[in-house]
Design a protein around this motif. Structure first.
Motif, PDB file in Angstrom:
ATOM      1  N   LYS A 103       6.724  10.016  -5.215  1.00 29.18           N
ATOM      2  CA  LYS A 103       7.662  10.777  -6.082  1.00 29.18           C
ATOM      3  C   LYS A 103       7.181  10.693  -7.525  1.00 29.18           C
ATOM      4  N   ALA A 118      14.146  18.227 -12.783  1.00 29.50           N
ATOM      5  CA  ALA A 118      14.985  17.284 -13.517  1.00 29.50           C
ATOM      6  C   ALA A 118      14.121  16.382 -14.188  1.00 29.50           C
ATOM      7  N   VAL A 141      20.249   9.557 -11.000  1.00 34.37           N
ATOM      8  CA  VAL A 141      19.481   9.735  -9.849  1.00 34.37           C
ATOM      9  C   VAL A 141      18.362   8.372  -9.617  1.00 34.37           C
ATOM     10  N   LYS A 143      15.245   6.940  -7.235  1.00 33.83           N
ATOM     11  CA  LYS A 143      14.324   7.329  -6.162  1.00 33.83           C
ATOM     12  C   LYS A 143      13.398   6.582  -6.101  1.00 33.83           C
ATOM     13  N   VAL A 153      16.760   7.839  -1.976  1.00 29.52           N
ATOM     14  CA  VAL A 153      17.647   8.423  -3.043  1.00 29.52           C
ATOM     15  C   VAL A 153      19.010   7.817  -3.201  1.00 29.52           C
ATOM     16  N   ILE A 155      22.419   8.057  -5.707  1.00 27.50           N
ATOM     17  CA  ILE A 155      23.112   8.712  -6.637  1.00 27.50           C
ATOM     18  C   ILE A 155      24.388   7.809  -7.128  1.00 27.50           C
ATOM     19  N   GLU A 185      16.039   9.658 -12.573  1.00 26.24           N
ATOM     20  CA  GLU A 185      16.205  11.040 -12.959  1.00 26.24           C
ATOM     21  C   GLU A 185      17.307  11.590 -13.429  1.00 26.24           C
ATOM     22  N   GLU A 186      17.712  12.489 -14.006  1.00 22.28           N
ATOM     23  CA  GLU A 186      18.721  13.051 -14.500  1.00 22.28           C
ATOM     24  C   GLU A 186      19.683  13.816 -13.125  1.00 22.28           C
ATOM     25  N   PHE A 187      21.029  13.729 -13.300  1.00 20.97           N
ATOM     26  CA  PHE A 187      21.679  14.229 -12.155  1.00 20.97           C
ATOM     27  C   PHE A 187      21.818  15.739 -12.529  1.00 20.97           C
ATOM     28  N   MET A 188      21.429  16.471 -11.488  1.00 21.43           N
ATOM     29  CA  MET A 188      21.843  17.737 -11.528  1.00 21.43           C
ATOM     30  C   MET A 188      22.837  18.491 -10.600  1.00 21.43           C
ATOM     31  N   GLU A 192      21.731  23.720  -2.946  1.00 14.35           N
ATOM     32  CA  GLU A 192      20.263  23.190  -2.818  1.00 14.35           C
ATOM     33  C   GLU A 192      19.804  24.397  -1.449  1.00 14.35           C
ATOM     34  N   LYS A 214      22.756  17.431   4.865  1.00 15.26           N
ATOM     35  CA  LYS A 214      22.121  16.070   5.014  1.00 15.26           C
ATOM     36  C   LYS A 214      22.846  15.011   5.391  1.00 15.26           C
ATOM     37  N   MET A 273      16.981  22.948  -6.336  1.00 15.46           N
ATOM     38  CA  MET A 273      18.359  22.983  -6.620  1.00 15.46           C
ATOM     39  C   MET A 273      18.603  24.263  -7.603  1.00 15.46           C
ATOM     40  N   LEU A 282      13.643  19.821  -6.535  1.00 13.57           N
ATOM     41  CA  LEU A 282      14.342  18.581  -6.428  1.00 13.57           C
ATOM     42  C   LEU A 282      13.100  17.623  -5.777  1.00 13.57           C
ATOM     43  N   GLU A 283      12.546  17.974  -4.730  1.00 11.83           N
ATOM     44  CA  GLU A 283      11.477  17.263  -4.147  1.00 11.83           C
ATOM     45  C   GLU A 283      10.330  18.193  -3.415  1.00 11.83           C
TER      46      GLU A 283
HETATM   47  P1  AMP Z   1      15.458  14.057  -2.039  1.00  8.44           P
HETATM   48  O1  AMP Z   1      14.847  13.354  -0.908  1.00  8.44           O
HETATM   49  O2  AMP Z   1      14.655  14.086  -3.071  1.00  8.44           O
HETATM   50  O3  AMP Z   1      15.498  15.673  -1.795  1.00  8.44           O
HETATM   51  O4  AMP Z   1      16.695  13.546  -2.575  1.00  8.44           O
HETATM   52  C1  AMP Z   1      17.727  13.822  -1.306  1.00  8.44           C
HETATM   53  C2  AMP Z   1      18.812  14.617  -1.900  1.00  8.44           C
HETATM   54  O5  AMP Z   1      19.640  13.782  -3.032  1.00  8.44           O
HETATM   55  C3  AMP Z   1      18.940  15.890  -2.383  1.00  8.44           C
HETATM   56  O6  AMP Z   1      18.866  16.710  -1.041  1.00  8.44           O
HETATM   57  C4  AMP Z   1      19.939  16.058  -3.247  1.00  8.44           C
HETATM   58  O7  AMP Z   1      21.173  16.279  -2.434  1.00  8.44           O
HETATM   59  C5  AMP Z   1      20.092  14.661  -3.790  1.00  8.44           C
HETATM   60  N1  AMP Z   1      19.291  14.728  -5.055  1.00  8.44           N
HETATM   61  C6  AMP Z   1      18.240  14.479  -5.322  1.00  8.44           C
HETATM   62  N2  AMP Z   1      17.854  14.468  -6.748  1.00  8.44           N
HETATM   63  C7  AMP Z   1      18.744  14.756  -7.366  1.00  8.44           C
HETATM   64  C8  AMP Z   1      19.157  15.142  -8.798  1.00  8.44           C
HETATM   65  N3  AMP Z   1      18.319  15.014  -9.607  1.00  8.44           N
HETATM   66  N4  AMP Z   1      20.335  15.488  -9.076  1.00  8.44           N
HETATM   67  C9  AMP Z   1      21.500  15.692  -7.968  1.00  8.44           C
HETATM   68  N5  AMP Z   1      21.220  15.464  -6.769  1.00  8.44           N
HETATM   69  C10 AMP Z   1      19.984  14.999  -6.431  1.00  8.44           C
END
Ligand code: AMP
Ligand code: GLY
Length: 423
Positions: A103, A118, A141, A143, A153, A155, A185-188, A192, A214, A273, A282-283
Motif C-alpha cells: 500500500k 486520500a 484510517v 493500513k 485496514v 478505521i 490516511e485521511e478518512f473519506m 464504494e 464487505k 470511493m 481506495l486501493e
Molecule cells: P482497502 O483494503 O484499502 O480497500 O480497505 C478496506 C475497506 O476499508 C474499504 O473497502 C473501505 O470500506 C475502508 N476504507 C479504506 N480506506 C478508507 C478511507 N481512506 N476512508 C474511509 N474508508 C476507507
C-alpha cells in the motif's frame, strides 16, 4: 488450447466457467481447485504458492496459458517463474503486482502521478506513527502495508483506538510482516465502487462496475469479510464518474506503472470511493475481485481467452470489450460464525437445482468432495449469482435461488443489493 487456472475460490470457479465457454479450449486444469470447479476442470493437487511444481506441471502437460486468480502467488512472483521457463501466463509480474502487494508503494505512485486518493503518510517506525497521530484528525484510517487477507485496514474513531491500532499492526504484528510498514490516511466518506479492467502494459479496457458488501451482517454491521455479496452494474457509477475516472485514474495508473519500469499486464481492480470531491482510489488489486468476478464475468460477452491472450501479447487495443445490458447479483452463502469461527464438513444439498437454468449460477468458494458428496470446506461456501433485466430482478432471482441450496449452518446476508433502492 489447454488452460491452467491457479486458485481455489469462487473467483476461480467463475473464471473456469467463463473459460469453458471458449470454443478454443479443449481442456482446463485448476490447481488446487474445489468441488465446483471440478465440473469444468481437472483439479490438480498443487498449492497456489508451489511455483516450481506448478511450472513443471504446465510444462509436462503442455499448458498453453496459465491464468492466476489469486493475489498471493502474483505478489510472490509466480509470473516471473513461469516466464523464465518460457511458459505463457496471464497476470502481472512481481514488480507490477506490488501495486496490490504494498500500500505504501501504491500511495506513493498515486501521489507522484497525481492520481486522486486520500491524503496519507507512510511509516516504518511505530514511534513516528504514534507521534503523528497526536495531531491527526479523527476518524483516521490505518493500513498495514502488505497483504493481510483484506483485513489489514483499521478505521479508528478515537486517538486511543488509533494508537492501539499502530501498536497491534507494527509492534504486535497482528498481520505479520504485512505490518512492517504502514500507511496512515485521511478518512473519506462516500459510496464504494469496484471497477475491474484488463491491461496489456499500455492499453486498458474497463469492465463493467460492481459493488461489494464487505461486512458480515445486514446493514453493513459486523466484521469485515472477504465479501458477502456483490451486484453489477453499480447504479452510482454514472457516466460522469466514468468520464472522470477515464481522465484521471485508469490510463494514468497504467502509464505510471510503465513509466516506473513496472509494465502491468493482467487485471487491475480499482477500489473507488465516490467522495464529495469526486472519485478517489481506495486501493488497487492486481487480480479479479472475489466475489466481483462472480457478477462481472457472467455479464461479459467476449471470449475471455481472446482477452487473456491479448493482454499477454500486448494487443488489447484490438479488443472491443462488451457486456450484456443486464444486471447480476451474487449472494454469498457462508457458514454461520464466519469470519471468526465456523465449522466445516456439512453436506451441501440442492446443487442440482442449478442444472439447465439459464442465468443462474452457483460458484463454489469453499467446498470439497467427501464420500461421493460435496461438503462445506470454508467460511464462505458458495456464491449464488442470478442475472436479471435490471438489478431489482437480478436480486429477486438471486434470493430465490438461495433457497434451492441447503446445508447445516447456512448463513447469508438478506440485504445484498439493497443500496439499489436508494439509487
Ligand atoms: P482497502 O483494503 O484499502 O480497500 O480497505 C478496506 C475497506 O476499508 C474499504 O473497502 C473501505 O470500506 C475502508 N476504507 C479504506 N480506506 C478508507 C478511507 N481512506 N476512508 C474511509 N474508508 C476507507
Ligand atoms: N471483493 C474485494 C476483493 O476481492 O478484494
Amino acid at each position: 488450447m489447454k488452460i491452467l487456472i491457479v486458485g481455489s475460490g469462487g473467483r476461480e470457479h467463475a473464471i473456469a466457467w467463463k473459460v469453458a465457454q471458449s470454443p478454443k479450449v479443449e481442456k482446463i486444469y485448476c490447481a488446487p481447485g474445489n468441488a465446483g470447479i471440478a465440473e469444468y476442470a481437472e483439479c490438480v493437487d498443487i498449492g497456489a504458492m508451489e511455483f516450481d511444481r506448478l511450472a513443471a506441471f504446465a510444462r509436462e502437460n503442455e499448458i498453453d496459458l496459465t491464468v492466476v486468480g489469486m493475489d498471493d502467488p502474483l505478489v510472490g512472483g509466480i509470473v516471473d517463474v513461469f516466464e523464465a521457463q518460457g511458459l505463457r501466463v496471464f497476470g502481472p509480474r512481481k514488480n507490477a503486482a506490488i501495486l496490490e502487494g504494498s500500500k505504501a508503494f501504491s500511495k506513493n505512485l498515486m501521489k507522484k502521478y497525481g492520481i486522486p486518493t486520500a491524503a496519507y503518510e507512510n511509516f516504518d517506525d511505530p514511534k513516528k506513527a504514534l507521534e503523528y497521530l497526536e495531531h491527526a484528525k479523527m476518524p483516521i484510517v490505518l493500513k498495514a502495508d502488505g497483504l493481510a487477507l483484506g483485513k489489514g485496514v483499521l478505521i479508528c474513531n478515537t486517538l486511543e483506538e488509533a494508537k492501539e491500532g499502530v501498536r497491534s499492526i507494527m509492534m504486535d504484528k497482528r498481520f505479520g510482516d504485512a505490518g512492517n510498514q504502514m500507511v496512515i490516511e485521511e478518512f473519506m466518506t462516500g459510496r464504494e465502487v469496484s471497477v475491474l479492467s484488463f491491461v496489456d502494459g499500455k492499453t486498458i479496457r474497463i469492465m463493467t462496475s460492481a459493488q461489494d458488501h464487505k461486512r458480515a451482517l445486514d446493514g453493513d454491521q459486523g466484521l469485515n469479510t472477504g465479501g458477502m455479496g456483490t451486484f453489477s452494474p453499480s447504479p452510482f457509477y454514472t457516466k460522469e464518474v466514468d468520464e472522470f475516472c477515464k481522465e484521471h485514474i485508469y490510463q494514468k495508473t497504467v502509464d505510471a506503472m510503465a513509466a516506473e519500469g513496472r509494465e502491468f499486464k493482467g487485471v487491475i481492480f480499482f477500489g473507488l470511493m465516490l467522495t464529495q470531491e469526486g472519485p478517489k482510489v481506495l486501493e488497487y488489486n492486481a487480480r479479479f475481485g472475489d466475489p466481483e468476478a462472480q457478477v462481472v464475468l457472467p455479464r461479459m460477452k467476449n471470449d475471455i481467452v481472446d482477452v487473456f491472450e491479448a493482454c499477454v501479447d500486448g494487443t488489447l487495443d484490438q479488443i472491443d470489450l462488451q457486456f450484456e445490458d443486464n444486471a447480476a447479483v451474487c449472494v454469498v452463502l457462508a457458514s454461520r460464525g464466519y469470519p471468526v469461527k465456523y465449522e466445516k464438513g456439512f453436506e451441501i444439498r440442492g446443487l442440482e437445482n442449478f442444472k439447465g437454468k439459464d442465468g443462474y449460477y452457483v460458484f463454489h468458494a469453499g467446498s470439497r468432495f467427501s464420500d461421493g458428496k460435496i461438503v462445506t470446506n470454508g467460511g464462505r461456501v458458495l456464491g449464488v449469482t442470478a442475472l436479471g433485466k435490471d438489478l431489482k430482478e437480478a436480486r429477486a432471482n438471486a434470493y430465490e435461488a438461495v433457497k434451492w441450496i441447503d446445508f447445516d449452518n447456512k448463513y447469508c446476508r438478506s440485504d445484498i443489493g439493497k443500496a439499489i433502492d436508494e439509487a
